[in-house]
Design a protein around this motif. Structure first.
Motif, PDB file in Angstrom:
ATOM      1  N   ASN A   1       0.799  -1.221   0.000  1.00  0.00           N
ATOM      2  CA  ASN A   1       0.000   0.000   0.000  1.00  0.00           C
ATOM      3  C   ASN A   1       0.834   1.275   0.000  1.00  0.00           C
ATOM      4  OD1 ASN A   1      -3.049  -0.859   0.496  1.00  0.00           O
ATOM      5  ND2 ASN A   1      -1.744  -2.231   1.680  1.00  0.00           N
ATOM      6  N   GLN A   2       2.128   1.142  -0.202  1.00  0.00           N
ATOM      7  CA  GLN A   2       2.989   2.314  -0.148  1.00  0.00           C
ATOM      8  C   GLN A   2       2.599   3.373  -1.173  1.00  0.00           C
ATOM      9  OE1 GLN A   2       7.214   1.807   0.746  1.00  0.00           O
ATOM     10  NE2 GLN A   2       7.695   3.018  -1.057  1.00  0.00           N
ATOM     11  N   SER A   3       2.134   2.942  -2.338  1.00  0.00           N
ATOM     12  CA  SER A   3       1.785   3.895  -3.388  1.00  0.00           C
ATOM     13  C   SER A   3       0.566   4.741  -3.041  1.00  0.00           C
ATOM     14  CB  SER A   3       1.540   3.165  -4.713  1.00  0.00           C
ATOM     15  OG  SER A   3       0.460   2.256  -4.580  1.00  0.00           O
ATOM     16  N   SER A   4      -0.226   4.282  -2.045  1.00  0.00           N
ATOM     17  CA  SER A   4      -1.409   5.054  -1.664  1.00  0.00           C
ATOM     18  C   SER A   4      -1.089   6.119  -0.630  1.00  0.00           C
ATOM     19  CB  SER A   4      -2.498   4.120  -1.109  1.00  0.00           C
ATOM     20  OG  SER A   4      -2.102   3.563   0.128  1.00  0.00           O
ATOM     21  N   PHE A   5       0.146   6.124  -0.098  1.00  0.00           N
ATOM     22  CA  PHE A   5       0.531   7.153   0.860  1.00  0.00           C
ATOM     23  C   PHE A   5       0.592   8.495   0.147  1.00  0.00           C
ATOM     24  CE2 PHE A   5       3.205   3.928   3.486  1.00  0.00           C
ATOM     25  CZ  PHE A   5       2.021   3.320   3.900  1.00  0.00           C
ATOM     26  N   LYS A   6       0.340   9.530   0.909  1.00  0.00           N
ATOM     27  CA  LYS A   6       0.379  10.868   0.329  1.00  0.00           C
ATOM     28  C   LYS A   6       1.781  11.176  -0.194  1.00  0.00           C
ATOM     29  CE  LYS A   6      -0.868  15.654   1.411  1.00  0.00           C
ATOM     30  NZ  LYS A   6      -1.362  16.578   2.471  1.00  0.00           N
ATOM     31  N   TYR A   7       2.788  10.693   0.526  1.00  0.00           N
ATOM     32  CA  TYR A   7       4.176  10.857   0.093  1.00  0.00           C
ATOM     33  C   TYR A   7       4.763   9.451  -0.041  1.00  0.00           C
ATOM     34  CZ  TYR A   7       3.131  15.453   1.967  1.00  0.00           C
ATOM     35  OH  TYR A   7       2.541  16.662   2.230  1.00  0.00           O
ATOM     36  N   THR A   8       5.379   9.145  -1.187  1.00  0.00           N
ATOM     37  CA  THR A   8       5.753   7.760  -1.482  1.00  0.00           C
ATOM     38  C   THR A   8       7.263   7.547  -1.504  1.00  0.00           C
ATOM     39  OG1 THR A   8       5.667   8.265  -3.856  1.00  0.00           O
ATOM     40  CG2 THR A   8       3.671   7.352  -2.850  1.00  0.00           C
ATOM     41  N   SER A   9       7.995   8.332  -0.727  1.00  0.00           N
ATOM     42  CA  SER A   9       9.448   8.220  -0.755  1.00  0.00           C
ATOM     43  C   SER A   9       9.954   6.948  -0.084  1.00  0.00           C
ATOM     44  CB  SER A   9      10.087   9.427  -0.053  1.00  0.00           C
ATOM     45  OG  SER A   9       9.710   9.434   1.316  1.00  0.00           O
ATOM     46  N   GLY A  10       9.114   6.285   0.703  1.00  0.00           N
ATOM     47  CA  GLY A  10       9.555   5.111   1.438  1.00  0.00           C
ATOM     48  C   GLY A  10       9.890   5.423   2.878  1.00  0.00           C
ATOM     49  N   GLU A  11      10.111   6.703   3.184  1.00  0.00           N
ATOM     50  CA  GLU A  11      10.435   7.085   4.561  1.00  0.00           C
ATOM     51  C   GLU A  11       9.285   6.771   5.514  1.00  0.00           C
ATOM     52  OE1 GLU A  11      12.987  11.020   4.703  1.00  0.00           O
ATOM     53  OE2 GLU A  11      11.518  11.094   3.083  1.00  0.00           O
ATOM     54  N   LEU A  12       8.060   7.044   5.081  1.00  0.00           N
ATOM     55  CA  LEU A  12       6.917   6.799   5.952  1.00  0.00           C
ATOM     56  C   LEU A  12       6.764   5.307   6.232  1.00  0.00           C
ATOM     57  CD1 LEU A  12       4.563   7.982   7.513  1.00  0.00           C
ATOM     58  CD2 LEU A  12       3.176   7.832   5.452  1.00  0.00           C
ATOM     59  N   SER A  13       7.024   4.482   5.231  1.00  0.00           N
ATOM     60  CA  SER A  13       6.977   3.035   5.423  1.00  0.00           C
ATOM     61  C   SER A  13       7.994   2.596   6.467  1.00  0.00           C
ATOM     62  CB  SER A  13       7.262   2.313   4.101  1.00  0.00           C
ATOM     63  OG  SER A  13       6.290   2.623   3.138  1.00  0.00           O
ATOM     64  N   ARG A  14       9.198   3.142   6.388  1.00  0.00           N
ATOM     65  CA  ARG A  14      10.240   2.808   7.358  1.00  0.00           C
ATOM     66  C   ARG A  14       9.859   3.302   8.744  1.00  0.00           C
ATOM     67  NH1 ARG A  14      14.712   5.989   5.142  1.00  0.00           N
ATOM     68  NH2 ARG A  14      15.832   5.355   7.029  1.00  0.00           N
ATOM     69  N   LEU A  15       9.183   4.417   8.807  1.00  0.00           N
ATOM     70  CA  LEU A  15       8.769   4.981  10.087  1.00  0.00           C
ATOM     71  C   LEU A  15       7.714   4.099  10.760  1.00  0.00           C
ATOM     72  CD1 LEU A  15       8.652   7.055  12.281  1.00  0.00           C
ATOM     73  CD2 LEU A  15       7.516   8.638  10.711  1.00  0.00           C
TER      74      LEU A  15
ATOM     75  N   GLN B   1      14.659   5.457  21.238  1.00  0.00           N
ATOM     76  CA  GLN B   1      15.846   4.756  20.759  1.00  0.00           C
ATOM     77  C   GLN B   1      15.639   4.187  19.359  1.00  0.00           C
ATOM     78  OE1 GLN B   1      16.850   0.801  22.539  1.00  0.00           O
ATOM     79  NE2 GLN B   1      18.713   1.834  23.211  1.00  0.00           N
ATOM     80  N   THR B   2      14.491   3.548  19.146  1.00  0.00           N
ATOM     81  CA  THR B   2      14.218   2.934  17.847  1.00  0.00           C
ATOM     82  C   THR B   2      14.088   3.980  16.748  1.00  0.00           C
ATOM     83  OG1 THR B   2      13.081   1.106  18.941  1.00  0.00           O
ATOM     84  CG2 THR B   2      12.675   1.386  16.594  1.00  0.00           C
ATOM     85  N   LEU B   3      13.328   5.044  17.016  1.00  0.00           N
ATOM     86  CA  LEU B   3      13.125   6.087  16.007  1.00  0.00           C
ATOM     87  C   LEU B   3      14.406   6.850  15.706  1.00  0.00           C
ATOM     88  CD1 LEU B   3       9.690   7.425  17.281  1.00  0.00           C
ATOM     89  CD2 LEU B   3      10.090   6.190  15.144  1.00  0.00           C
ATOM     90  N   THR B   4      15.248   7.018  16.718  1.00  0.00           N
ATOM     91  CA  THR B   4      16.506   7.744  16.529  1.00  0.00           C
ATOM     92  C   THR B   4      17.528   6.892  15.785  1.00  0.00           C
ATOM     93  OG1 THR B   4      16.131   8.997  18.576  1.00  0.00           O
ATOM     94  CG2 THR B   4      18.377   8.969  17.701  1.00  0.00           C
ATOM     95  N   ASN B   5      17.674   5.640  16.218  1.00  0.00           N
ATOM     96  CA  ASN B   5      18.701   4.779  15.621  1.00  0.00           C
ATOM     97  C   ASN B   5      18.439   4.477  14.157  1.00  0.00           C
ATOM     98  OD1 ASN B   5      19.957   4.712  18.076  1.00  0.00           O
ATOM     99  ND2 ASN B   5      19.371   2.622  18.596  1.00  0.00           N
ATOM    100  N   ARG B   6      17.171   4.476  13.759  1.00  0.00           N
ATOM    101  CA  ARG B   6      16.860   4.157  12.365  1.00  0.00           C
ATOM    102  C   ARG B   6      16.955   5.378  11.448  1.00  0.00           C
ATOM    103  NH1 ARG B   6      12.940  -0.811  11.050  1.00  0.00           N
ATOM    104  NH2 ARG B   6      14.111  -2.362  12.181  1.00  0.00           N
ATOM    105  N   ASN B   7      17.280   6.525  12.035  1.00  0.00           N
ATOM    106  CA  ASN B   7      17.563   7.731  11.236  1.00  0.00           C
ATOM    107  C   ASN B   7      16.433   8.054  10.262  1.00  0.00           C
ATOM    108  OD1 ASN B   7      18.996   9.928  10.271  1.00  0.00           O
ATOM    109  ND2 ASN B   7      20.117   8.725   8.765  1.00  0.00           N
TER     110      ASN B   7
END
Length: 212
Positions: free
Chosen positions: A15-29, A79-85
């Motif tokens: 469903n990544q293509s349905s995100f408003k922004y499709t850079s992949g960052e939101l998926s990683r988040l 820790q998780t959100l910071t370490n994954r940059n």
């Protein structure tokens, strides 16, 4: 079309293509939140067996007594959100101020901020009642390449990119939306995997009880 019982990871990719922004960052988040939630879930579920219940001896920004699990969950999510940059800033109920994260890809190139209550209702743990995590995700409004400011966090609700919650109860569920429907995923504790169990959740048209 997403199928019931697919994993959260599969759902995010499909469903990544349905995100408003499709850079992949939101998926990683979203994946980072999933990981931290699984770690917190493991600790919550053994709270009666180890010395992690009860007050931590401090108060949070709301003036509430911090529980040991509040502190633990807060540390794990940050820790998780910071370490994954992935994010450039985090606002947590357990912190007196927002956290500005200097990304490792130079000049604060990350675009998202996360607002989170790492463990809402933590005082319920002593009596074995469900607790949960609440999160909200925004794209920063200040220029990329500069440190985040309060303006990045104080945005209107309709500017959210994604929002959701995790309930650590008799079954552990992660529920979230990116603006295109609400989907719920239930953790299979034997496998440590979240599966789509409640696709396209909606309020029933008719019901006996209405609660907010």
């Amino acid at each position: 079309m997403s199928r019931k019982n697919q994993t959260l990871g599969e759902f995010i990719i499909e469903n990544q293509s349905s995100f408003k922004y499709t850079s992949g960052e939101l998926s990683r988040l979203i994946n980072s939140i999933r990981l931290a939630a699984k770690v917190v879930n493991h600790e919550v579920n053994k709270a009666g067996l180890v010395d992690i219940i009860g007050a931590a001896g401090d108060t949070n920004i709301q003036g509430e007594d911090q529980q040991k699990l509040d502190v633990y969950a807060n540390e794990k999510f940050i820790q998780t959100l910071t370490n994954r940059n992935i994010v450039c800033g985090i606002a947590s109920e357990e912190e007196d101020d927002f956290i500005s994260i200097n990304s490792q890809d130079e000049n604060n190139q990350n675009k998202y901020v996360v607002l989170i209550d790492p463990l809402d209702g933590s005082s319920n743990i002593d009596v074995n009642v469900s607790v949960g995590t609440i999160f909200s995700i925004y794209r920063r409004v200040t220029p990329v390449g500069t440190p985040v400011t309060l303006e990045d966090f104080l945005q209107k609700g309709n500017q959210q990119v994604a929002a959701g919650y995790v309930v650590y109860g008799t079954s552990t569920m992660l529920v979230y939306t990116t603006g295109d429907g609400v989907n719920g995923f239930t953790l299979n504790p034997a496998l440590g995997t979240l599966y789509l169990s409640h696709p396209y959740m909606k309020f029933p048209e008719n019901g006996n009880i209405y609660s907010v």
